[in-house]
Design a protein around this motif. Sequence first.
Motif, PDB file in Angstrom:
ATOM      1  N   TRP A 118       0.827  -1.212   0.000  1.00 61.36           N
ATOM      2  CA  TRP A 118       0.000   0.000   0.000  1.00 61.36           C
ATOM      3  C   TRP A 118       0.860   1.260   0.000  1.00 61.36           C
ATOM      4  N   TYR A 119       1.920   1.271   0.779  1.00 61.24           N
ATOM      5  CA  TYR A 119       2.788   2.446   0.859  1.00 61.24           C
ATOM      6  C   TYR A 119       3.472   2.709  -0.483  1.00 61.24           C
ATOM      7  N   LEU A 120       4.008   1.657  -1.095  1.00 64.45           N
ATOM      8  CA  LEU A 120       4.709   1.834  -2.361  1.00 64.45           C
ATOM      9  C   LEU A 120       3.758   2.318  -3.453  1.00 64.45           C
ATOM     10  N   VAL A 121       2.571   1.704  -3.541  1.00 68.62           N
ATOM     11  CA  VAL A 121       1.618   2.084  -4.583  1.00 68.62           C
ATOM     12  C   VAL A 121       1.122   3.508  -4.372  1.00 68.62           C
ATOM     13  N   SER A 122       0.715   3.839  -3.142  1.00 71.74           N
ATOM     14  CA  SER A 122       0.188   5.183  -2.879  1.00 71.74           C
ATOM     15  C   SER A 122       1.265   6.249  -3.065  1.00 71.74           C
ATOM     16  N   ASN A 123       2.491   5.947  -2.641  1.00 75.02           N
ATOM     17  CA  ASN A 123       3.576   6.914  -2.797  1.00 75.02           C
ATOM     18  C   ASN A 123       3.903   7.123  -4.272  1.00 75.02           C
ATOM     19  N   THR A 124       3.884   6.047  -5.046  1.00 67.80           N
ATOM     20  CA  THR A 124       4.153   6.158  -6.482  1.00 67.80           C
ATOM     21  C   THR A 124       3.082   6.980  -7.181  1.00 67.80           C
ATOM     22  N   LEU A 125       1.809   6.673  -6.882  1.00 64.74           N
ATOM     23  CA  LEU A 125       0.714   7.426  -7.498  1.00 64.74           C
ATOM     24  C   LEU A 125       0.764   8.901  -7.118  1.00 64.74           C
ATOM     25  N   HIS A 126       1.113   9.191  -5.856  1.00 64.39           N
ATOM     26  CA  HIS A 126       1.215  10.586  -5.412  1.00 64.39           C
ATOM     27  C   HIS A 126       2.319  11.319  -6.171  1.00 64.39           C
ATOM     28  N   ASN A 127       3.487  10.674  -6.327  1.00 62.55           N
ATOM     29  CA  ASN A 127       4.600  11.311  -7.031  1.00 62.55           C
ATOM     30  C   ASN A 127       4.276  11.523  -8.507  1.00 62.55           C
ATOM     31  N   LEU A 128       3.582  10.558  -9.112  1.00 61.54           N
ATOM     32  CA  LEU A 128       3.207  10.723 -10.518  1.00 61.54           C
ATOM     33  C   LEU A 128       2.217  11.863 -10.691  1.00 61.54           C
ATOM     34  N   ALA A 129       1.240  11.943  -9.771  1.00 62.35           N
ATOM     35  CA  ALA A 129       0.262  13.025  -9.854  1.00 62.35           C
ATOM     36  C   ALA A 129       0.917  14.382  -9.628  1.00 62.35           C
ATOM     37  N   ALA A 130       1.899  14.455  -8.720  1.00 59.92           N
ATOM     38  CA  ALA A 130       2.584  15.716  -8.458  1.00 59.92           C
ATOM     39  C   ALA A 130       3.371  16.195  -9.675  1.00 59.92           C
ATOM     40  N   ARG A 131       3.819  15.291 -10.515  1.00 63.02           N
ATOM     41  CA  ARG A 131       4.585  15.641 -11.716  1.00 63.02           C
ATOM     42  C   ARG A 131       3.731  15.644 -12.975  1.00 63.02           C
ATOM     43  N   ASN A 132       2.412  15.530 -12.804  1.00 58.91           N
ATOM     44  CA  ASN A 132       1.460  15.541 -13.921  1.00 58.91           C
ATOM     45  C   ASN A 132       1.772  14.450 -14.947  1.00 58.91           C
ATOM     46  N   ILE A 133       2.168  13.286 -14.466  1.00 54.18           N
ATOM     47  CA  ILE A 133       2.434  12.137 -15.339  1.00 54.18           C
ATOM     48  C   ILE A 133       1.198  11.244 -15.329  1.00 54.18           C
ATOM     49  N   SER A 134       0.647  11.002 -16.493  1.00 51.62           N
ATOM     50  CA  SER A 134      -0.561  10.177 -16.584  1.00 51.62           C
ATOM     51  C   SER A 134      -0.229   8.717 -16.310  1.00 51.62           C
ATOM     52  N   THR A 135      -1.205   7.984 -15.814  1.00 56.66           N
ATOM     53  CA  THR A 135      -1.042   6.562 -15.529  1.00 56.66           C
ATOM     54  C   THR A 135      -2.132   5.780 -16.239  1.00 56.66           C
ATOM     55  N   GLY A 136      -1.950   4.482 -16.268  1.00 55.51           N
ATOM     56  CA  GLY A 136      -2.928   3.629 -16.928  1.00 55.51           C
ATOM     57  C   GLY A 136      -2.389   3.075 -18.242  1.00 55.51           C
ATOM     58  N   PHE A 137      -3.171   2.181 -18.842  1.00 51.47           N
ATOM     59  CA  PHE A 137      -2.758   1.515 -20.069  1.00 51.47           C
ATOM     60  C   PHE A 137      -3.515   2.020 -21.287  1.00 51.47           C
ATOM     61  N   GLY A 138      -4.094   3.209 -21.172  1.00 55.12           N
ATOM     62  CA  GLY A 138      -4.802   3.768 -22.311  1.00 55.12           C
ATOM     63  C   GLY A 138      -3.903   4.073 -23.492  1.00 55.12           C
ATOM     64  N   PHE A 139      -2.600   4.283 -23.239  1.00 51.60           N
ATOM     65  CA  PHE A 139      -1.676   4.593 -24.329  1.00 51.60           C
ATOM     66  C   PHE A 139      -1.560   3.458 -25.338  1.00 51.60           C
ATOM     67  N   LEU A 140      -1.931   2.214 -24.941  1.00 50.86           N
ATOM     68  CA  LEU A 140      -1.820   1.078 -25.852  1.00 50.86           C
ATOM     69  C   LEU A 140      -2.704   1.244 -27.088  1.00 50.86           C
TER      70      LEU A 140
END
Length: 394
Positions: free
Chosen positions: A40-62
């Motif tokens: 939980w810590y690793l996932v939440s911390n990763t998502l927080h850092n990505l959101a802070a840098r405006n980096i999109s997540t997900g597999f929609g790019f496929l």
Amino acid sequence: MTKNTSTPRAPARRLSWNDPATRALVYQALILSLVGFAVWYLVSNTLHNLAARNISTGFGFLRQEAGFAIGESVVAYTPADTYGRAIWVGLLNTLRISVIGIIAATLFGTLLGIARLSRNWLLSRVASAYIEVMRNIPLLLQLFFWYAIITESTPGPREALNPLPGVFLSNRGLKLPSLQGDALDWITAGLGMAIIGILLLAHWGRKRQDATGKIFPLVRVGVLLLFALPAAGWLLSGGALTVELPELKGFNFTGGMSLSPEFSALLAGLVMYTSAFVAEVVRSGIQSVNQGQWEAAGALGLSRARMLRLVILPQALRVIVPPMTSQYLNLTKNSSLAVAIGYPDIVSVVNTTLNQTGQAIEGILIIMAAYLTVSLSISIFMNWYNKRIALVER
């Protein structure tokens, strides 16, 4: 006087720290809680850092257009296709090199292992020297060596070597004739039916031999099927079938079938390296068979080759198969070094994808999932085969 036959009830278990079962449950619950908290810590911390840098997540790019070319592919692909299609092409390229490499390394390594046990002094020493040299040179260096040999020591397309009609060898790869026409699908279907028929006949032949003692001529029937069924498919299709020869146009060849320098170098490196380890597995398996089996087979008048094929190798398989699984897995995972010489495997394609999209985490997850799926599939098949040939105690 009646006899009491009721089963006495087990005493109710009391929760106590002195009870080993209770302590085990507590320890397991604590470990699971710690692992869950870490995830939980690793996932939440990763998502927080990505959101802070405006980096999109997900597999929609496929589903987005890839926009880059792939040098060679098993299926049709253009830069206008999606990233998902590009990754699929890379996965098929990885499977292609892995399957061909496993088959070639098994055949060559088996011959090497037998040669190392040969009574011929020169043959056994040459095999031993080859095994020791190949096992102790890193695979990456071997890939660089084979790629340099293929690209630097062969001439350009205009001066390509022509050892056989329609066959050209140059620094652009090996060009071979290919079959073209509507009947090709029917011929392929006939070849697939022939392979399935041979497997079924082999299974039936073993049961027949166990029941009657009569040996079914599988080799002759199998060769007949491999020629007859594809020919029947060609006749039934009524379609045209032509042979397309490579032809030099401009600075390169067009038409025919091509084996790129990257594919050839990767295949040569993987086969040469892995076959040395396979040879040691085969050698140890043969030496595990009791010497009395050799003597008994010799007393029956069998030649050494027939002893090995009919008596020794079937027993050695029970020792060979488990470590051979590790070698197959190693070859598949070592194919990821293809990125070093430019072969477009799944690692190379995903690297290009994440460089363009910035979806690094998703790209790494795709690579991990692909290799995990392929490795587990190989393990499941080899474990099934190992159980099939294992001795069953009565």
